[in-house]
Every structure is written in C-alpha cells, then in structure tokens.
Design a protein around this motif. Structure first.
Motif, PDB file in Angstrom:
ATOM      1  N   MET A  41       5.471  -5.948   1.450  1.00 45.49           N
ATOM      2  CA  MET A  41       4.781  -7.200   1.165  1.00 45.49           C
ATOM      3  C   MET A  41       4.956  -8.132   2.349  1.00 45.49           C
ATOM      4  O   MET A  41       5.946  -8.040   3.073  1.00 45.49           O
ATOM      5  N   THR A  42       3.994  -9.013   2.552  1.00 36.88           N
ATOM      6  CA  THR A  42       4.110 -10.059   3.561  1.00 36.88           C
ATOM      7  C   THR A  42       4.244 -11.398   2.846  1.00 36.88           C
ATOM      8  O   THR A  42       4.130 -11.480   1.612  1.00 36.88           O
ATOM      9  N   PHE A  43       4.437 -12.474   3.608  1.00 36.64           N
ATOM     10  CA  PHE A  43       4.528 -13.789   2.971  1.00 36.64           C
ATOM     11  C   PHE A  43       3.203 -14.170   2.321  1.00 36.64           C
ATOM     12  O   PHE A  43       3.166 -14.966   1.376  1.00 36.64           O
ATOM     13  N   VAL A  44       2.108 -13.593   2.809  1.00 34.34           N
ATOM     14  CA  VAL A  44       0.794 -13.842   2.210  1.00 34.34           C
ATOM     15  C   VAL A  44       0.765 -13.316   0.772  1.00 34.34           C
ATOM     16  O   VAL A  44       0.187 -13.938  -0.126  1.00 34.34           O
ATOM     17  N   ASP A  45       1.424 -12.176   0.550  1.00 29.58           N
ATOM     18  CA  ASP A  45       1.447 -11.566  -0.776  1.00 29.58           C
ATOM     19  C   ASP A  45       2.313 -12.329  -1.771  1.00 29.58           C
ATOM     20  O   ASP A  45       2.278 -12.039  -2.965  1.00 29.58           O
ATOM     21  N   VAL A  46       3.079 -13.276  -1.304  1.00 27.93           N
ATOM     22  CA  VAL A  46       4.001 -14.002  -2.178  1.00 27.93           C
ATOM     23  C   VAL A  46       3.344 -15.236  -2.788  1.00 27.93           C
ATOM     24  O   VAL A  46       3.852 -15.809  -3.750  1.00 27.93           O
ATOM     25  N   VAL A  47       2.179 -15.632  -2.291  1.00 23.40           N
ATOM     26  CA  VAL A  47       1.554 -16.877  -2.742  1.00 23.40           C
ATOM     27  C   VAL A  47       1.244 -16.839  -4.240  1.00 23.40           C
ATOM     28  O   VAL A  47       1.625 -17.742  -4.995  1.00 23.40           O
ATOM     29  N   PHE A  48       0.558 -15.813  -4.682  1.00 22.40           N
ATOM     30  CA  PHE A  48       0.195 -15.734  -6.102  1.00 22.40           C
ATOM     31  C   PHE A  48       1.417 -15.625  -7.014  1.00 22.40           C
ATOM     32  O   PHE A  48       1.512 -16.352  -8.013  1.00 22.40           O
ATOM     33  N   TYR A 266       8.192   2.886  -8.205  1.00 20.43           N
ATOM     34  CA  TYR A 266       6.984   2.063  -8.240  1.00 20.43           C
ATOM     35  C   TYR A 266       6.652   1.411  -6.902  1.00 20.43           C
ATOM     36  O   TYR A 266       5.605   0.788  -6.772  1.00 20.43           O
ATOM     37  N   THR A 267       7.522   1.528  -5.921  1.00 19.09           N
ATOM     38  CA  THR A 267       7.361   0.918  -4.601  1.00 19.09           C
ATOM     39  C   THR A 267       7.189  -0.605  -4.724  1.00 19.09           C
ATOM     40  O   THR A 267       7.252  -1.178  -5.800  1.00 19.09           O
ATOM     41  N   ILE A 268       6.940  -1.242  -3.600  1.00 22.75           N
ATOM     42  CA  ILE A 268       6.657  -2.680  -3.584  1.00 22.75           C
ATOM     43  C   ILE A 268       5.183  -2.845  -3.240  1.00 22.75           C
ATOM     44  O   ILE A 268       4.772  -2.606  -2.114  1.00 22.75           O
ATOM     45  N   SER A 269       4.393  -3.215  -4.213  1.00 22.07           N
ATOM     46  CA  SER A 269       2.957  -3.346  -3.990  1.00 22.07           C
ATOM     47  C   SER A 269       2.421  -4.561  -4.719  1.00 22.07           C
ATOM     48  O   SER A 269       2.529  -4.666  -5.946  1.00 22.07           O
ATOM     49  N   LYS A 270       1.845  -5.479  -3.972  1.00 21.15           N
ATOM     50  CA  LYS A 270       1.210  -6.648  -4.573  1.00 21.15           C
ATOM     51  C   LYS A 270      -0.035  -6.244  -5.358  1.00 21.15           C
ATOM     52  O   LYS A 270      -0.247  -6.686  -6.486  1.00 21.15           O
TER      53      LYS A 270
END
Length: 297
Positions: A41-48, A266-270
């Motif tokens: 994940m990137t910081f972009v993926d953390v917004v939601f 399940y990995t880390i997937s937004k």
C-alpha cells in the motif's frame, strides 16, 4: 474535538493532493494507488481507510450530542437511517453517472444530469431552519425520482444499476453498522471489540462459504476499520478508561499482530479489501480504468 477535526483536515488535504496528481504520467509509484494484486500500500491507499476511521471516532460525540439535546432513541435511529440513505443515494447516482451514462438515450448530457442530481440532493439533505422545509425535501425527492426514471446507460439503454456503491455508499454502510454497534453495546469497549472480531471472522469465513457472505466481505472490512476508530475514541474519551495510552498501545499491538498473522493468507491490498490492508473494495474493472484510476480514495 480538535484532534479529530485536525485528522479529518489532514486527510482531506492529502485527498486533494493525490487527486491533483491523478492523470500525471511518470510519477513515482508511492504517489499513486498500488495495483490490486500487489502486496503493498502507499500513502494514497490510506486516504479512504482514514475517512472510515474518522467516521468511527466521531460517532460517540454525534450521538451523545443528540441525546444531550433531548432526542429520543427513535429519533436518533431515524436520523442515522436518513443519513445512511443519503450516502447510499449519493454513491449510487455518482457511480451510474461515471460508469456508462448514455446521454442520447437519457435525453440530456451527463454534466446536466449530474448537476440536477446534486441540486436535488442538497434540497433533500440540507439543514433547514424554517418551518416548511419539508416542501423543499419533497421537491428534491421527486427530482431524484425523475432523474432515476429518465436515466439510461450502456448501448442497451438500461436503467440505473448497482455496479457498486461508490465511495460514499461504502462509507454509508460502515457508518450504519458502527452506529448500531455503538447503540447496541451502549459504548461498551468489550462489546465494540467483539463486533470488530466478528467483522473479521465474517470476512474470513464469508470468503470460504461464498454466496452473499462473500459479496459482503468488503463491507465487513470497512465496518471493522470504523469500529477501530470507535474503540479508540472510547479509550480516550469515554471518561471511564484509566491509563488510556496503555490500552491504546495494547490495541495497536493487537492490530499489528493480527495483520502479521493474516498477511500470508490475504496479503495487503487496498483494492480487494483484505483485512491486512483496508480498502475501497472496488470492482476489478474499476481498479484499472477511468474514472477510478488515480481517484482520491
């Protein structure tokens, strides 16, 4: 609560920033969404997920504020239902406007249909201070009904469809679940933590059993994120927790351990709404094509 407002403001700032980056070529990967199948994940993926977390943190203050004004539980539940409906309607209309809008069959351009939709939403869900506001709400509701009736999408000119609930719709479902958990448990931290564990188990076993449970597993993850915010808010602000920083540290450690245990499976997937990596649970097509690529959430 200044700390929650500050977090909300920072999240909105980041959302606007990454939205401005949308469509720019040759930017580094950390400045855009990770692909669905990437274990990252990137910081972009953390917004939601941050918005979902803030929703959970805000719920105790909102409900206590209404109770302090003398609202009955029935009136509070009605308000929760009305707000949930608003988020679902917003998400549904936005997704249909963005996906396969057929301007010729609808009889109007997408921009005019969308503008009319937003105007009707404002009429229905605006906060009014005068007696006959119900007239404007009815006009807005009738307008939404007309827009839904004339809508046509795709080459076959079909009506409105639930492709997915959209960002706001997903927030709406998580908001509804978290509010009901808070009311049902009366803010009890053990009860909230139990609901959080149940949401995780729903995701795990729902994926194995398939059917409607598998289809709703993404909502379970979203609700889990909001419940995390709710539990954190209770640790800090319920006035009953002694040494809240210690409990928050233990809670954080428990989440890190859970993510470490679940990640191999399940990995880390937004995009896919895995419990180790919270997400928007977008459809596969939406994760790699406009208008969703580079979207702020």
């Amino acid at each position: 609560m200044l700390s929650i407002d500050a977090m909300r403001g920072i999240t909105i700032l980041v959302m606007i920033f990454v939205n401005e980056l949308s469509g720019i070529r040759n930017i580094p990967q950390w400045a855009k969404h990770m692909p669905a199948d990437a274990d990252a994940m990137t910081f972009v993926d953390v917004v939601f997920p941050a918005f979902l977390f803030i929703v959970g943190m805000s719920i105790p203050f909102a409900i206590k504020n209404r109770m302090g004004k003398g609202d009955s539980m029935g009136k509070i539940l009605l308000h929760i239902g009305f707000r949930t409906l608003g988020l679902l309607v917003l998400g549904l209309f936005m997704v249909n406007a963005e996906s396969d809008f057929n301007a010729e069959a609808t009889g109007m351009r997408r921009v005019y249909w969308s503008l009319s939709f937003y105007a009707c939403v404002i009429l229905v869900w605006n906060v009014y201070k005068f007696k006959y506001a119900w007239i404007l709400r009815i006009l807005g509701a009738l307008g939404l009904a007309v827009l839904a009736y004339i809508y046509r999408g795709g080459e076959d000119a079909h009506g409105m469809q639930i492709h997915w609930w959209g960002i706001l719709g997903l927030i709406g479902w998580a908001y509804l679940v978290t509010c009901l958990v808070y009311i049902a448990t009366n803010g009890n931290k053990i009860g909230i933590a139990s609901a959080l564990v149940l949401s995780l188990l729903f995701f795990i076993f729902g994926g194995k059993w398939g059917g409607w449970m598998s289809d709703q597993s993404g909502h379970a993850v979203h609700s889990g994120i909001a419940l995390c915010g709710l539990l954190l808010s209770q640790f800090y602000f319920d006035g009953k927790t002694k040494q809240p920083y210690v409990w928050v540290a233990l809670f954080t450690a428990a989440l890190l351990v859970a993510a470490w245990v679940l990640r191999p499976y399940y990995t880390i997937s937004k995009i896919w709404a895995t419990p180790a990596g919270p997400s928007t649970a977008l459809p596969a097509a939406a994760s790699c094509s406009p208008p969703y690529t580079g979207s702020p959430m």
